[in-house]
Design an enzyme around this catalytic site. Sequence first.
Site, PDB file in Angstrom:
ATOM      1  CB  SER A1523      28.221  12.744  32.187  1.00 36.90           C
ATOM      2  OG  SER A1523      26.985  12.842  31.501  1.00 36.90           O
ATOM      3  CB  THR A1545      30.349  20.273  36.998  1.00 36.36           C
ATOM      4  OG1 THR A1545      30.186  19.180  37.900  1.00 36.36           O
ATOM      5  CG2 THR A1545      30.495  21.563  37.772  1.00 36.36           C
ATOM      6  CB  CYS A1546      27.624  15.765  35.308  1.00 37.70           C
ATOM      7  SG  CYS A1546      28.371  15.244  36.869  1.00 37.70           S
ATOM      8  CG  PHE A1547      24.265  17.022  32.945  1.00 39.26           C
ATOM      9  CD1 PHE A1547      24.410  15.817  32.267  1.00 39.26           C
ATOM     10  CD2 PHE A1547      23.838  16.992  34.255  1.00 39.26           C
ATOM     11  CE1 PHE A1547      24.105  14.621  32.881  1.00 39.26           C
ATOM     12  CE2 PHE A1547      23.532  15.784  34.880  1.00 39.26           C
ATOM     13  CZ  PHE A1547      23.678  14.595  34.194  1.00 39.26           C
TER      14      PHE A1547
END
EC number: 2.3.2.26
Length: 1578
Positions: A1523, A1545-1547
């Site tokens: 992100s 999914t952001c990390f």
Amino acid sequence: MASSAREHLLFVRRRNPQMRYTLSPENLQSLAAQNSMPENMALQRANSDTDLVTSESRSSLTASMYEYTLGQAQNLIIFWDIKEEVDPSDWIGLYHIDENSPANFWDSKNRGVTGTQKGQIVWRIEPGPYFMEPEIKICFKYYHGISGALRATTPCITVKNPAVMMGAEGMEGGASGSLHSRKLVSFTLSDLRAVGLKKGMFFNPDPYLKMSIQPGKKSSFPTCAHHGQERRSTIISNTTNPIWHREKYSFFALLTDVLEIEIKDKFAKSRPIIKRFLGKLTIPVQRLLERQAGDQMLSYNLGRRLPADHVSGYLQFKVEVTSSAHEDASPEAVGTILGVHTVNGDLGSPSDEEDMPGSHHDSTICANGPVSEDSVADGTPKHSFRTSSTLEIDTEDLISTSSRNSPPRGRQDSLNDYLDAIEHNGPARPGAASSSERSMGASPKLRSSFPTDTRLNAMLHIDSDEEDHEFQQDLGYPSSLEEEGGLIMCSRASRIDDGSLTSQTKPEDDNPVENEDASIHETASLEERLENLPEVADGSLPSSTAPDENEANLEPQPSADQGSTELCSSQEVDQPTSGADAGASDTSGGSRRAASETESLDQGSEPSQVSSETEPSDPARTESVSEASTRPEGESDPEGADSSCNESVTTQLSSVETRCSSLESARFPETPAFSSQEEEDGACAAEPTSSGPAEGSQESVCTPSSLPAVQVPSREEEGSAAEAAALSEQGELGEVWQRRGSLEGAAAAAPAAAATDSQPQEDGDAGDAQGACEGATAQEEGATGGSQTNGHQPLRSLPSVRQDVSRYQRVDEALPPNWEARIDSHGRIFYVDHVNRTTTWQRPTAPPAPQVLQRSNSIQQMEQLNRRYQSIRRTMTNERPEENTSAIDGAGEEADFHQASADFRRENVLPHSTSRSRLTLLLQSPPVKFLISPEFFTVLHSNPSAYRMFTNNTCLKHMITKVRRDTHHFERYQHNRDLVGFLNMFANKQLELPRGWEMKHDHQGKAFFVDHNSRTTTFIDPRLPLQSSRPTSALVHRQHLTRQRSHSAGEVGEDSRHAGPPVLPRPSSTFNTVSRPQYQDMVPVAYNDKIVAFLRQPNILEILQERQPDLARNHSLREKIQFIRTEGTPGLVRLSSDADLVMLLSLFEEEIMSYVPPHALLHPSYCQSPRGSPVSSPQNSPGTQRANARAPAPYKRDFEAKLRNFYRKLETKGYGQGPGKLKLIIRRDHLLEDAFNQIMGYSRKDLQRNKLYVTFVGEEGLDYSGPSREFFFLVSRELFNPYYGLFEYSANDTYTVQISPMSAFVDNHHEWFRFSGRILGLALIHQYLLDAFFTRPFYKALLRILCDLSDLEYLDEEFHQSLQWMKDNDIHDILDLTFTVNEEVFGQITERELKPGGANIPVTEKNKKEYIERMVKWRIERGVVQQTESLVRGFYEVVDARLVSVFDARELELVIAGTAEIDLNDWRNNTEYRGGYHDNHIVIRWFWAAVERFNNEQRLRLLQFVTGTSSIPYEGFASLRGSNGPRRFCVEKWGKITALPRAHTCFNRLDLPPYPSFSMLYEKLLTAVEETSTFGLE
């Protein structure tokens, strides 16, 4: 008389003085009136441009002659030179000289995807309904398809018809006596509904109705106060099947008025609607009142205004008459009023071809060609053909079936006055059964190659007129006569409805045979018949001639006048004459018309739709759609012809049902008919309309429909059962409907045509060019007639190129429901799943099994999208060897390594077919192993005769290079004589044959070999060298032997994983030297870099000449070596497929591998393996080997510098930085619609500056880049999906895509390509990767770089091969070529010059380079120039062109799509652990073991599950982004062991519970990866 007829033909309108480039009518008339002047003097002034001074800057449309006599041998040629923008939907129309409305054309042709701003076509004008006067003045007009703007007009052309006698007065007498009722009628429309309306690419319309009453078109009809009544319905939101509940609309009208209904889409600012027009009906009030019968629902197919309109669907409603005008009218007037309407075809079902502008209305139209009055008086047509018909006539059904057929609207409008005169001429006979009258009329003809399907207009437009012409000649029909007919005559068994007509039909008449004999034996000349055409009255069937239950088999008398008989009979409608039904078994007519029944494949005559009344109570009564006519080259297809079929009244014996021409009519009782693509396919789908009781008859009204295949599933989806039932019915039918699609069987059918007994099925088989109704995916060459279905639902048939169809064997097994087979522009069969909107190369064999797990829509969509590209093998490595190679004995580890991805696509979904297994075995045969062996060139050098043959034969060299690059090419070349001879030079005749092989001899004593493993035979001796098993590490050898490959190059096959950026050097174990397994660890230099370093030695030429003395004389090779020394690795990449260079380098394998650059120690970075040059140990299993990258990595440091500089400049210029947000709120099930609406709604500045923020509706996750990444993943998989028609698969593989030429027929396609460009640009500036694969020319187009010959290989391999051969060889006195190419334009094959005067410039050895360049440009740009421009424009609306210009095509591919290859070592080395996990933890070891066990697709899905995308950055896993910048892949110990793993999914983080066993971990991980796909908040 002529002027009187002219007055009835149309009322003369003054032309619009603003009409461009057109002489005024006054000038044209004065020119025509100068009969005393020499003809050529008038011609000198004829010009389509009024501004004669600056005409060079204006568009022009001219003709080869300005006086044309019908029937003359000389062709009329139309030339165009358009200066403004042109479009594939452009069209040329033929108009009366005084016609102002674009919609009132008499004939038209669409341009098609090819063609340029200049050109010419032959236009054949035939005697027809528009040319019933001695002289008629016409002109041609060129219209721009998108804007509708008039581009140019020809001068006046005078058409003379010598066959029409000047003194014909037949019309005048009766016309004056016609009286019209002036009493108003009141009627109400209710229960309105539309079905199957056209939708945008992804948007449903918001339809509403506009209804109005307009005066009849004839000039004598007055304009009254009630005209202009207008009603508007409410708007029904977001549907293609609107129903206006509880809405009623009342109108007052004269019987001569017309009701106009237009369906429009509500204007919405939120989405781009280019055309709001959805369809139109223009219905004469008389017809409307005739058809209203209690509560029955009337059904009318929607028509269009212009050939460029896209229209589909039909309108249904009920009509209730609240007050009638009939009682006050005189009996004669009533007879006229009611009788007029039994003319064939209902005006209310306008052709799809012509939805008219509001000011044009129509009256009635005759359908097939008038029948003279005297013959009507006898109750028989004057030129009857042999007929057989029995039983009583159901007059009510006559009305309904008559009104089912819709004459063409629009172009017939200018004909209506003439027809009106015909209708009112003949005195209505007292006592005549007016409802069963059949008036004959000629039908206008059109050719339109314009598809109307809005989603899948994706196929070919290859003109097939020449073949049709040959068929007609073979059958002995004069081609000019074939054209006349216009209409296809269909038989219809009418059910008896006692309540409707008992008083009107007399049960018996004993004289039918004599009457008919008398009429048939008349042999009037052609002139007499033409003269009598205008005299036709309505042809009331007198009560005295009601048919008896007898049979009349009448042979037409052969005479010298046979031709004219054929002409007239083809224009006749089958009249329900005494005891005879021409439609059921018209032998002379049938044989005459048979060849003209089959629609030429790609003409795409736009038929008038067959309007249908539906009475839901009868599931058995159906309509099927008929074949249209095939014509000789250059002829117009009978649009009207296709549109209004005459139904002969073939009544039925008790409840026996008339045989439907194809079985599907019985099969789909409920489905509203929407077939599509008749333009390309010539196929017809069933148009079932239920009506009447169950015993009711079936009718076969056949006309190609052009509606999209939006099928309502049939109850009888069990195709085999329905088919069996339909087949069993066949034997009991009392009336045989002769399939006129028959080409081969047409002549043979004639003698048997009169049979009223059951007829064997072969009659349908011979006649049906599609074969039986089972899912015929093959079409017989030369004919594509008949309805076609696959046993489940009417699907589009194969849009095949007629020349090629014979290559595909006929497939009788039905496809599953909602599947369709197609052929792409490269001749390959693929299958379309209309439910999931996916395409696949594998034939679906059965309906899919029900899902065990209830999956969400999004995961189903994800799986379908994954399958759509056929398991895109970006990691092109196969599964572990034990999974793949165990099937073949003795194959060792290498058994499946040269399999292309196609062989393993969907391995978990469908089993391999036999042919696929056979191909697999073939590709593992000794010849293939020998050719792809790393030792091949070494062995070649040791065989002087073979080496000589190899160097002297360029074709052989090319074939071997192709096979080494991709083993699948071997299947194509395996029987080539040169290749066989070459390989046999290496065979060791002393050895035993391999296991499973056998040697035999043919009748000439020549040895051949049988491979029982793959069940193939070959002349290649399998006892070739290099058959021993090699170590696994040898399998990754071939990078230096083959060309660098990439996805954009379309070259990624299984074998290509060896060819990517440098993989491994050839293992030293293949040489008889000391093994150096640790060599890579000591000197980790990429192989290409080693070659370059080796060649950069100062004394390299001397070193090379020691082993290759020929090098001194081979200047070309020396230049290549110097080029590599100068250019470095990129230069080597460009020359990597050069066979001479490869052979030379193979001699120095050891030296290259052992060479260490002297400066390597000073520059450690030089020795590091670049990202694109993975180095893994030979001990690794093949499953873990680094696969091929999407593109060969350019020189790493240079590219990385460019990339860093590019992103730095984006940041400094504020791209994607905010502070504003580009908010996209996306529904997963409306992904593209939402994305298109929102992204196209933002301004250019917003797109560039704002920060992207994506939210999926119903998923409360925050977008720290995870949803954005998934958004680009999903949108790229949808947007570039060939299903939607914007893109198509490239020629070389099954997953790279390129812009499709047929996208020109997709609605609003320029906006969609702009949107595609914007998506590419957004992904670039926000640093997301697209999961899409494009060909190299696509990236060059984005960069506005010119393509060269090498780029052509990715579009058309064979074409490239031909040009490459031409480039490499001396063509002096070999090829006879000029600077021209052949293209199909306006439905005709025309020659286009590649340069001015190119037709007269021969291609020579001197100018062949220019020829090749121009051919490459033409082939790459063919049909896609405008689409490419739109895409590039959208791309540069987001990204500054100057920023992107630093990249070349290969580099841009890496920036946009990444390498998307999975290197397990790199992945593992760049993974972090949390929560107690570490690299040696037992759960982590299990995790990596599970990942290693995954196949390539599963690994990609795991990556996509955790990171949101299955692509990875160019720099590898170390550069994965999260992100807020780079964030490595992370595995955290979290969760209960009963739960599935979870992803952030952001990390880039995977929450992996500490599962107690490997089996549990593997199962849970696999389930999580394959079954989940949504975002949530913790």
